[in-house]
Design an enzyme around this catalytic site. Sequence first.
Site, mmCIF file in Angstrom:
data_model
loop_
_atom_site.group_PDB
_atom_site.id
_atom_site.type_symbol
_atom_site.label_atom_id
_atom_site.label_comp_id
_atom_site.label_asym_id
_atom_site.label_seq_id
_atom_site.Cartn_x
_atom_site.Cartn_y
_atom_site.Cartn_z
ATOM 1 C CB CYS A 31 26.271 52.620 -4.609
ATOM 2 S SG CYS A 31 28.321 52.585 -4.955
ATOM 3 N NE ARG A 65 22.149 52.487 -0.548
ATOM 4 C CZ ARG A 65 22.053 51.531 0.277
ATOM 5 N NH1 ARG A 65 21.325 51.567 1.445
ATOM 6 N NH2 ARG A 65 22.892 50.549 0.079
ATOM 7 C CD1 TRP A 121 31.288 54.030 -0.212
ATOM 8 C CD2 TRP A 121 30.988 56.249 0.456
ATOM 9 N NE1 TRP A 121 32.212 54.459 0.808
ATOM 10 C CE2 TRP A 121 31.862 55.711 1.234
ATOM 11 C CE3 TRP A 121 30.623 57.544 0.579
ATOM 12 C CZ2 TRP A 121 32.383 56.258 2.208
ATOM 13 C CZ3 TRP A 121 31.176 58.455 1.208
ATOM 14 C CH2 TRP A 121 31.968 57.793 2.180
ATOM 15 C CG ASN A 162 24.968 48.972 -3.028
ATOM 16 O OD1 ASN A 162 25.833 49.447 -2.663
ATOM 17 N ND2 ASN A 162 24.085 48.563 -2.461
ATOM 18 N N GLY A 163 27.743 47.646 -3.958
ATOM 19 C CA GLY A 163 28.686 46.218 -3.198
ATOM 20 C C GLY A 163 30.212 46.318 -3.606
ATOM 21 C CD GLU A 222 35.213 56.642 19.743
ATOM 22 O OE1 GLU A 222 36.145 57.408 20.079
ATOM 23 O OE2 GLU A 222 34.221 56.667 19.258
ATOM 24 C CE LYS A 266 31.209 58.403 19.358
ATOM 25 N NZ LYS A 266 32.386 58.314 18.801
ATOM 26 C CD GLU A 300 30.587 62.580 19.715
ATOM 27 O OE1 GLU A 300 30.929 63.099 18.954
ATOM 28 O OE2 GLU A 300 31.226 61.414 19.424
ATOM 29 C CG HIS A 305 48.671 60.219 40.650
ATOM 30 N ND1 HIS A 305 49.781 60.355 41.504
ATOM 31 C CD2 HIS A 305 48.898 59.103 40.053
ATOM 32 C CE1 HIS A 305 50.464 59.003 41.763
ATOM 33 N NE2 HIS A 305 49.790 58.295 40.675
ATOM 34 C CE LYS A 330 30.263 61.666 10.056
ATOM 35 N NZ LYS A 330 30.575 60.591 11.306
HETATM 36 C C1 F6R Z 1 33.310 61.895 17.309
HETATM 37 C C2 F6R Z 1 34.027 62.014 15.952
HETATM 38 C C3 F6R Z 1 35.238 63.040 15.718
HETATM 39 C C4 F6R Z 1 35.826 62.481 14.490
HETATM 40 C C5 F6R Z 1 36.921 63.731 14.334
HETATM 41 C C6 F6R Z 1 37.873 63.233 13.314
HETATM 42 O O1 F6R Z 1 32.490 60.948 17.263
HETATM 43 O O2 F6R Z 1 33.395 61.541 15.129
HETATM 44 O O3 F6R Z 1 35.796 63.009 16.917
HETATM 45 O O4 F6R Z 1 36.631 61.280 14.805
HETATM 46 O O5 F6R Z 1 36.502 64.787 13.969
HETATM 47 O O6 F6R Z 1 37.292 63.244 11.957
HETATM 48 P P1 F6R Z 1 37.725 62.518 10.945
HETATM 49 O O7 F6R Z 1 37.803 61.015 11.194
HETATM 50 O O8 F6R Z 1 36.815 62.807 9.842
HETATM 51 O O9 F6R Z 1 39.091 63.137 10.421
#
Ligand code: F6R
Length: 622
Positions: A2, A27, A76, A112-113, A495, A499, A502, A518, A617
């Site tokens: 927070c 935050r 948060w 916060n915490g 993963e 990373k 993207e 294959h 996001k």
């Molecule tokens: C990749 C990434 C996305 C999310 C996906 C699901 O770095 O962040 O692939 O993992 O969009 O998002 P959430 O977890 O918010 O359902």
Amino acid sequence: MCGIVGYTGRRQAAPILLDSLSRLEYRGYDSAGLAVRNGTALAEVVKATGKLYHLADKTDQGRALAGCCGIGHTRWATHGDPSVVNAHPHVSGNCSGSGSGAVESDVVGVHNGIIENYTELKDKLLRHGYAFYSDTDTEVAVKLVDYYYKKYKIGPVDAITRTMVRIRGSYALALMFKDYPDEIFAARKDSPMIIGTGEEESFLASDVPAILKYTRQVYYIGNLQVARVSPGKVAFFDLNGDENTIPLTEITWDAAAAEKGGYEHFMLKEIHEQPAAVRDTLNSIVKDGKIDLSGTGLTEETVRSVSKIDIVACGSAWHVGMAAQYVIEDLAGIPVRVELASEYRYRKIPMAEKTLVIVISQSGETADSLAALRVAKERGAETLAIVNVIGSTIAREADHVLYTLAGPEIAVATTKAYSAQLIATDVLAVYLALARGTVAEEEAAALLAELAEIPAKIERILEEKARLQWFSSKIANTHDIFFIGRGLDYAISLEGSLKMKEISYIHSEAYAAGELKHGTISLIENNTLVIGVLTQKELYEKTVSNMMECRSRGGYLMGITTNGNFSVEDSVNFTVYIPKSDEHFMASLAVVPLQLLAYYTSVNRGLDVDKPRNLAKSVTVE
Ligand code: F6R
């Protein structure tokens, strides 16, 4: 996580507090609140849910609150839903309602915490006649300070230090006492807080950017210290109540850099926050060496009777599911199916009796994951959500919720939320295994001890980041990268590949190492980078053989393996060593160098790391 702020001086506090909070909204932003003192009058408390502008509207941009001393908070949620009642500031008085208005209260505070033993402390306070209006750990902390303040008739500093020795967890606290009209008292343990001073005024905040507009002279209050903040003056005390001196620091960063805590990008900051995200998540579900999932509402009966698990998610959260599949099947012997939420929602998968559907989501708002959850419920499955954002739609609609405590994630590419999700599924796997008798108590205790060491091991990997920075400069102009591994190493490769692609815009693919030949191996040509993940002893040689098949066709090789495994060095061009752990938990460690490699590659290519093109996001559309 927070944000907290404070001001005491000659100016009106509320507009300054609102302005400072606006720089801390990253935050947390599910609710916000202010408490302002006007001389000896009672503290006036105003709170609002949602983003900060709701609080600004409610207080006429702060003009409706008179007074030159105040504290503020942007939340948060960790304990208790995002609501006005649970919003900070919290008060010590036994008031009815949400603790807002002109409150008759000796102590008012923001926090916060996480206070881990708050239920035990709450019971103690209930026995001493305190009543609680909220579900928060903060209200408990404020009331505990009040309890010591009155019981021993000691000053604020001593009441706070007595409280600090009783509370476990991490916190930054800012408190106002009715008897000390123009002073703020602050304390911290493992949560950030700084105090700034100016001409006859002082400021307090979780982070530098909040007060940079007003002063560049700050004190970094030490761990387990208390500060007494008055206009233009600050005194610091240790837990014995003895006065300490702290040097004044001049901030020379610009505001934008400060918001990132000195890191160049949010992604790098969040990569470094992983030890804390993992530790906090672990401590919330493993207490005194025992797994405690009581907060999720999952019953022993459900856990014992589950015959099948479906894990449903998108993107990186789906990769967590892929890793969890190996761990749960191996430890608990329950068949696990991992599905992309966008597919699951339209498939007519026969729902076996006693299926537990686990939806994993950082945001808790991803449209496909939410739709999959609804489909699972319609088909009669019991549902568990593993979610980071408290009170999000998926968290509200699932039968059970296990919250990860990664704090707000700003960078589009997930790092710390992924790591927190992994640890949550690892604990769940041990819990399922224990409940079903597939691992004995001692074995489970050994597994939990291994998990407890993961944060420190991640820290060790982060210390070695310079090698990855160097290697990324060599590969920044590569066109194709293949990530390969078998078993759990395949899940980690997925993963690593996501990373990389993207944020660096380099084409990359993850392959189960044995599957390359294959078809895909035809894409390997001179200098194609192949990254092998080699953390599973039984599969190690097999994956190395697949890497050799790539080398014979011109491939340039990088390997990630555990410390002490030097044989790989003879076979590959670049090796990254990571600490050893129980093999079930290696994803938590092996993913970190892959995150760093993607990060530095993106930086080397001059790209917008935190906001890669075409991405959002939280994907709230289908
Ligand atoms: C990749 C990434 C996305 C999310 C996906 C699901 O770095 O962040 O692939 O993992 O969009 O998002 P959430 O977890 O918010 O359902």
